[in-house]
Design an enzyme around this catalytic site. Structure first.
Site, PDB file in Angstrom:
ATOM      1  N   GLU A 172      33.874  62.879 -28.571  1.00 59.65           N
ATOM      2  CA  GLU A 172      35.015  62.364 -27.668  1.00 59.65           C
ATOM      3  C   GLU A 172      35.113  60.661 -27.846  1.00 59.65           C
ATOM      4  OE1 GLU A 172      33.914  61.833 -23.032  1.00 59.65           O
ATOM      5  OE2 GLU A 172      31.863  62.358 -23.775  1.00 59.65           O
ATOM      6  N   CYS A 512      17.104  44.477 -12.273  1.00 60.12           N
ATOM      7  CA  CYS A 512      15.768  44.380 -11.769  1.00 60.12           C
ATOM      8  C   CYS A 512      15.254  42.993 -11.700  1.00 60.12           C
ATOM      9  CB  CYS A 512      14.800  45.305 -12.480  1.00 60.12           C
ATOM     10  SG  CYS A 512      13.048  44.923 -12.163  1.00 60.12           S
ATOM     11  N   HIS A 530      11.911  53.405 -11.955  1.00 56.33           N
ATOM     12  CA  HIS A 530      11.632  51.934 -12.444  1.00 56.33           C
ATOM     13  C   HIS A 530      10.819  51.207 -11.474  1.00 56.33           C
ATOM     14  CE1 HIS A 530      12.668  48.793 -15.042  1.00 56.33           C
ATOM     15  NE2 HIS A 530      12.712  47.962 -13.900  1.00 56.33           N
ATOM     16  N   HIS A 534       6.843  49.841 -12.125  1.00 56.54           N
ATOM     17  CA  HIS A 534       6.386  48.435 -11.828  1.00 56.54           C
ATOM     18  C   HIS A 534       5.187  48.493 -10.741  1.00 56.54           C
ATOM     19  CE1 HIS A 534       8.923  45.937 -14.259  1.00 56.54           C
ATOM     20  NE2 HIS A 534      10.230  46.276 -13.531  1.00 56.54           N
TER      21      HIS A 534
END
Ligand code: DCP
Ligand code: MG
Length: 600
Positions: A172, A512, A530, A534
């Site tokens: 595409e 972040c 995420h 951490h």
């Protein structure tokens, strides 16, 4: 899916996946989505009529601004090949024509031809379920070299219509056909027809096209008359508004299953027009960036200028495979990835400092682990040495996907602004009780911590919604491992939190604050993973640094254990204690992050 017995498909998929790891993972995700929906409903209930009116006014200003950005001067075309992999396989083996077939295997299907789709067979469905839905289904193994070579031919045609076309995948692309239409005095419809015919003549593949004043609408249009068709929305505001008014929100790129459910269940929004009708609530409940996005969808405004090509930021490759848990097998996969990536780095003459390992476990949890080196690497051996360390720290593991990425290429100095976790720890540890704040070097873009007392209802609402009272966004998502931590303190006050995670937030609701990774707010699962990463990393490092999570001698660590062991029962380990991993020199070994993640 027209003409498909959807109920039967759903029943078969449910029965065959019940009890599987995939199913269990979906249940976990479902619980989180429900939690999010309930949370947003209660936020919504706190709003008074005048709150909503005020938010409506704020949204009206945004709408006015967005309208000034509406550009009806360009003509965009989105082209997408029909049943791409399956069509290529059929060209190479014409006996497949007219028979239901899928590209892929028993574990996963990449795509299916339109004959198979009538039975409910579709991409990303396990092959064994597809077989139940369509017993005569023919399977063909994928051959990526073939697809790349066909894609290159198709791109030659695209290039003739727009030399700066934006390829989105092998099958595409977006093309700005304004100049074609003007210089050749052709309508956009004629250009689309001609391009599709040329693709077919050159390759034997059919494609579908959508034409509109911007890429967002053009993409939706290419799906309207699929396969082998086209649909045009003229460059006229009324035509765009008419098209989006009754358009289901799910058709828009960027509105996935979860966002669709939240908008439907919390705000009763189901078509794009509803996004404008509910603008007050949207502005009250979502971040500024998300509100802008939803309002532009409601107005049918999307990207209309060709984005300036940015230098490549990273290079990666990943592989999906049937479950591997044997260590040798996992390291062999890693070697294969390192080899592949090193070749690509060489061909693009790139070297990078950060190595990231992506893992999808057999239970469908996705983890990413990174390390930044003080020097540049590109050779297979170097990639392998460092990536192996990341993988080793995760063992034992059972995986179904592994990916390797290199970023922070030569010349990219953004990593210099990043503070390392070690720095956070040293500042945090010097605070002793964990009550002091750490201010990030990057200054004004970093929003204040959310330790301020919340006094009134709207401030409380904003706070819960991730917005500080000054309108900036700060709070990390709810429902995460970190949230258990924040909400589990005895006093319920964020002041009791350890310093590292008090400082973790989404800068501008996007980046972040710890590692500068950008994750938009609508990618909720990715954000949650995420944050969890951490947090687990913090616990892992602290343990390795000699803090005793069990003894309770360190205030912060005592909290860590107490709060982790609440909603995530068995977090520290199923045996109720952390293994005292001591190496041969009597030093405490780094615990696997799994020790902090394992759930009952
Ligand atoms: N693909 C894949 N895994 C997925 C989705 C797609 O490997 N989950 C691959 C196979 C497809 C190709 O990418 O052939 C293009 O994806 P599309 O979504 O465009 O699907 P198709 O081209 O197969 O079908 P359509 O006619 O709907 O465009
Ligand atoms: Mg396609």
């Amino acid at each position: 899916m027209d003409g498909v017995d959807k109920e039967k498909v759903q029943r078969v998929v449910y029965e065959m996946s019940k009890g599987s790891k995939y199913f269990e993972n979906e249940k976990r995700r479902e619980a989180l989505v429900m939690q999010k929906i309930q949370h947003m409903k209660s936020q919504s209930a706190l709003l008074t009529d005048s709150d909503v009116k005020n938010h409506e006014k704020a949204a009206d200003i945004k709408i006015k601004n967005l309208e000034t950005q509406r550009d009806l001067s360009r003509i965009w075309m989105h082209v997408d090949l029909d049943a791409f992999y399956a069509a290529v396989e059929t060209l190479e083996n014409p006996t497949l024509a007219g028979k239901p077939m899928a590209v892929g295997g028993m574990s996963m299907i990449c795509t299916a031809n339109y004959e198979a789709r009538k039975f409910g067979v579709r991409a990303a469905m396990p092959g064994f379920i597809a077989c139940r839905l369509c017993p005569d289904l023919i399977f063909v193994s994928p051959n990526f070299e073939k697809y790349t070579s066909y894609s290159e031919k198709v791109r030659q045609v695209f290039h003739d219509y727009d030399p700066n076309f934006l390829a989105r995948s092998l099958d595409e692309a977006y093309l700005d056909i304004t100049d074609q239409c003007l210089s050749r005095n052709m309508s956009s419809e004629e250009v689309a027809e001609e391009l599709r015919r040329r693709v077919y003549d050159l390759t034997g593949l059919t494609c579908s096209a959508g034409v509109a004043p911007n890429r967002m609408i053009a993409k939706v249009c290419s799906d309207v008359n699929k396969p082998n068709g086209q649909f045009i929305v003229p460059n006229d505001r009324a035509a765009v508004m008419a098209f989006v008014s009754s358009l289901p929100i799910r058709k828009i790129g960027g509105i996935g299953k979860v966002t669709e459910r939240i908008l439907k269940e919390v705000l009763s929004v189901s078509v794009c027009e509803d996004l404008i009708d509910k603008r007050g609530l949207i502005s009250a409940l979502f971040s500024s960036i998300s509100t802008d996005f939803f309002l532009s969808v409601g107005l049918g405004i999307g990207g209309s200028t060709t984005p300036v090509e940015e230098p490549r930021k990273s290079l990666s490759c990943e592989r999906t495979f049937s479950e591997i848990s044997h260590e040798d097998g996992l390291f062999a996969k890693l070697e294969e990835l390192a080899d592949n990536l090193a070749r690509e780095l060489e061909s693009e003459e790139l070297q990078g400092r950060t190595i990231t390992l992506k893992l999808k476990t057999a239970t469908f949890e996705v983890r990413t682990r990174s390390l930044t080196l003080p020097f540049l690497v590109c050779r297979k051996e170097d990639l392998l040495i460092h990536a192996s360390k990341l993988l080793k720290a995760e063992l034992p593991l059972s995986l179904r996907l592994m990916g390797l990425r290199v970023s922070h290429f030569q010349g990219d100095s953004s990593f210099l602004n990043q503070r390392t976790l070690a720095e956070y720890f040293s500042v945090g540890n010097s605070a002793g009780s964990g009550s002091s704040e750490i201010s990030l070097a990057s200054g004004s873009s970093v929003v204040p911590s959310f330790t301020a007392e919340v006094s009134d209802k709207s401030a409380e609402l904003s706070q819960k919604n991730g917005k500080n009272t000054d309108g900036t966004n700060s709070k990390i998502r709810d429902g995460t491992l970190v949230d258990c931590f924040f909400q589990g303190t005895d006093s319920g006050s964020a002041l009791d939190c350890p310093p590292l995670l008090k400082e973790m937030r989404w800068i501008d609701d996007l980046q972040c604050s710890l590692c500068k990774l950008e994750i938009p707010s609508f990618l909720e699962t990715e954000r949650q993973e995420h944050v969890d990463f951490h947090f687990a990393e913090l616990l892992q490092r602290r343990y390795a640094d000699g803090f005793d999570l069990e003894a309770g001698s360190q205030g912060v660590e005592t909290q860590t254990r107490r709060h982790l062991s609440q909603p995530y029962k068995g977090t520290l380990s199923k045996r109720g204690h952390i293994d005292r991993a001591i190496d041969s020199k009597g030093k405490r070994k780094c615990l696997s992050i799994d020790a902090f993640f394992s759930k009952d």
